[in-house]
Design an enzyme around this catalytic site. Structure first.
Site, PDB file in Angstrom:
ATOM      1  N   ARG A  99     -37.820  -2.706  39.570  1.00 56.58           N
ATOM      2  CA  ARG A  99     -36.407  -2.340  39.676  1.00 56.58           C
ATOM      3  C   ARG A  99     -36.129  -0.988  39.025  1.00 56.58           C
ATOM      4  O   ARG A  99     -35.390  -0.167  39.577  1.00 56.58           O
ATOM      5  CB  ARG A  99     -35.540  -3.439  39.049  1.00 56.58           C
ATOM      6  CG  ARG A  99     -34.038  -3.166  39.042  1.00 56.58           C
ATOM      7  CD  ARG A  99     -33.498  -2.566  40.327  1.00 56.58           C
ATOM      8  NE  ARG A  99     -33.897  -3.261  41.538  1.00 56.58           N
ATOM      9  CZ  ARG A  99     -33.887  -2.752  42.742  1.00 56.58           C
ATOM     10  NH1 ARG A  99     -33.531  -1.474  42.931  1.00 56.58           N
ATOM     11  NH2 ARG A  99     -34.254  -3.438  43.792  1.00 56.58           N
ATOM     12  N   LYS A 134     -20.483  17.152  37.379  1.00 60.48           N
ATOM     13  CA  LYS A 134     -20.033  15.779  37.615  1.00 60.48           C
ATOM     14  C   LYS A 134     -21.249  14.889  37.846  1.00 60.48           C
ATOM     15  O   LYS A 134     -21.509  14.408  38.947  1.00 60.48           O
ATOM     16  CB  LYS A 134     -19.071  15.733  38.794  1.00 60.48           C
ATOM     17  CG  LYS A 134     -17.776  16.493  38.529  1.00 60.48           C
ATOM     18  CD  LYS A 134     -16.869  16.505  39.741  1.00 60.48           C
ATOM     19  CE  LYS A 134     -15.597  17.299  39.475  1.00 60.48           C
ATOM     20  NZ  LYS A 134     -14.715  17.383  40.661  1.00 60.48           N
ATOM     21  N   LYS A 166     -11.301  27.389  33.510  1.00 61.28           N
ATOM     22  CA  LYS A 166     -10.528  26.561  34.425  1.00 61.28           C
ATOM     23  C   LYS A 166      -9.043  26.783  34.136  1.00 61.28           C
ATOM     24  O   LYS A 166      -8.675  27.519  33.207  1.00 61.28           O
ATOM     25  CB  LYS A 166     -10.905  25.085  34.237  1.00 61.28           C
ATOM     26  CG  LYS A 166     -12.409  24.813  34.327  1.00 61.28           C
ATOM     27  CD  LYS A 166     -12.892  24.738  35.744  1.00 61.28           C
ATOM     28  CE  LYS A 166     -12.644  23.382  36.327  1.00 61.28           C
ATOM     29  NZ  LYS A 166     -13.217  23.219  37.673  1.00 61.28           N
ATOM     30  N   GLU A 196     -11.550  30.186  37.597  1.00 63.52           N
ATOM     31  CA  GLU A 196     -10.963  29.400  38.677  1.00 63.52           C
ATOM     32  C   GLU A 196      -9.592  29.962  39.034  1.00 63.52           C
ATOM     33  O   GLU A 196      -8.760  30.204  38.147  1.00 63.52           O
ATOM     34  CB  GLU A 196     -10.821  27.946  38.237  1.00 63.52           C
ATOM     35  CG  GLU A 196     -10.149  27.033  39.246  1.00 63.52           C
ATOM     36  CD  GLU A 196      -9.898  25.659  38.678  1.00 63.52           C
ATOM     37  OE1 GLU A 196     -10.781  24.800  38.816  1.00 63.52           O
ATOM     38  OE2 GLU A 196      -8.826  25.437  38.076  1.00 63.52           O
ATOM     39  N   ASP A 217     -10.226  27.387  44.209  1.00 63.56           N
ATOM     40  CA  ASP A 217      -9.990  25.957  44.011  1.00 63.56           C
ATOM     41  C   ASP A 217      -9.056  25.385  45.068  1.00 63.56           C
ATOM     42  O   ASP A 217      -7.880  25.770  45.149  1.00 63.56           O
ATOM     43  CB  ASP A 217      -9.396  25.726  42.617  1.00 63.56           C
ATOM     44  CG  ASP A 217      -9.158  24.255  42.337  1.00 63.56           C
ATOM     45  OD1 ASP A 217     -10.053  23.443  42.632  1.00 63.56           O
ATOM     46  OD2 ASP A 217      -8.071  23.917  41.834  1.00 63.56           O
TER      47      ASP A 217
END
Length: 278
Positions: A99, A134, A166, A196, A217
């Site tokens: 597994r 992410k 950002k 951004e 963005d």
């Protein structure tokens, strides 16, 4: 490309999570001296990634007796029914590691397959496919490696790699001009700045401030095409936000340099691979 110490630590963590002090089924059912062989089989079409990581699971469980015949390597295109590798060793170890090995190779191959599909969609354009931060906690090196195996490129690895402003950074830092100036006053000559932007006015501010990369963005394709014309090669342009396979080609044809996709790592479908005892 992946630090072997990291790989071993990931595998040991996974095995400890899966086996507390014994494998109740295997340890009571299988004689400790029993030996078997097993095959990794592709259950669908895609790109292989993580075979060495999967094999390492069994090497750690039985360092002296394990051996493998490997027929497919990372980056190879798989067809349903392909035999990826045959492994030989302790039956107990094969069953205990199954597994963990499958979880890793299925996840990594799923990412490589998704990255390859995206790269093929935009083939012939100026754009390249990139991942994001992410990623699943603790698995970033495996996930980013898998993106490169599929034909994509890596965005910054972590927060130390580059300065990336950002919207929240810009707002907290006093606006684009002020935030970029503050960074430039402190950064070394090897560190790039990405900013951004949400509209063309912010794009022009970013260009005036002299940033290296500008992230567009959640812009429409029409606005991105305008951004390419306005920028005229003065900075790299990265498209980001809500990008899917269906919109990829149209976005690439706007002329942007990079298309970043968080979905490559945070919501990818595992590639179907099985391990069958012979």
């Amino acid at each position: 490309m992946i630090n072997p110490v990291y790989i071993d630590n990931i595998i040991k963590t996974a095995l400890l999570e899966d086996i507390n002090y014994l494998d109740t089924t295997t340890d009571y059912l299988i004689d400790e001296n029993q030996q078997n062989s097993a095959r990794f089989l592709a259950k669908s079409d895609g790109v292989l990634c993580g075979i060495d990581v999967a094999l390492r699971v069994f090497e750690l469980l039985q360092p002296k007796s394990f051996r493998a015949d490997v027929y497919k390597r990372d980056g190879d295109k798989l067809k349903k029914g392909d035999i990826i590798a045959e492994i030989h060793g302790s039956t107990r170890a094969l069953l205990k590691g199954e597994r963990t090995a499958l979880n890793l190779i299925q996840h990594m191959s799923g990412i490589a397959t998704a990255a390859n599909r995206a790269a093929e969609i935009i083939r012939g354009t100026n754009a390249s496919i990139a991942d994001t931060r992410k990623t699943l906690p603790g698995l970033r090196p495996l996930q980013k490696y898998a993106v490169t195996v599929g034909g994509g490129k890596n965005h910054r690895y972590n927060l130390s790699d580059a300065a990336m402003l950002k919207d929240n950074h810009v707002d907290a830092g006093g606006g684009i001009k002020n935030a970029v100036a503050k960074l430039k006053a402190r950064l070394g000559h090897m560190t790039k700045i990405e900013l951004e932007v949400r509209n063309l006015d912010e794009l022009r501010e970013a260009l005036d401030a002299g940033v290296d990369v500008i992230m567009l963005d959640n812009m429409s394709c029409e606005m991105m095409a305008q951004a390419v014309k306005i920028t005229d090669g003065r900075a790299l342009l990265e498209a980001s936000g809500g990008i899917t396979d269906e919109t990829l080609r149209q976005i690439a044809e706007t002329g942007v340099d990079i298309i970043s996709m968080g979905a490559l790592t945070h919501s990818v479908t595992a590639f179907d691979i099985s391990l069958k005892i012979i």
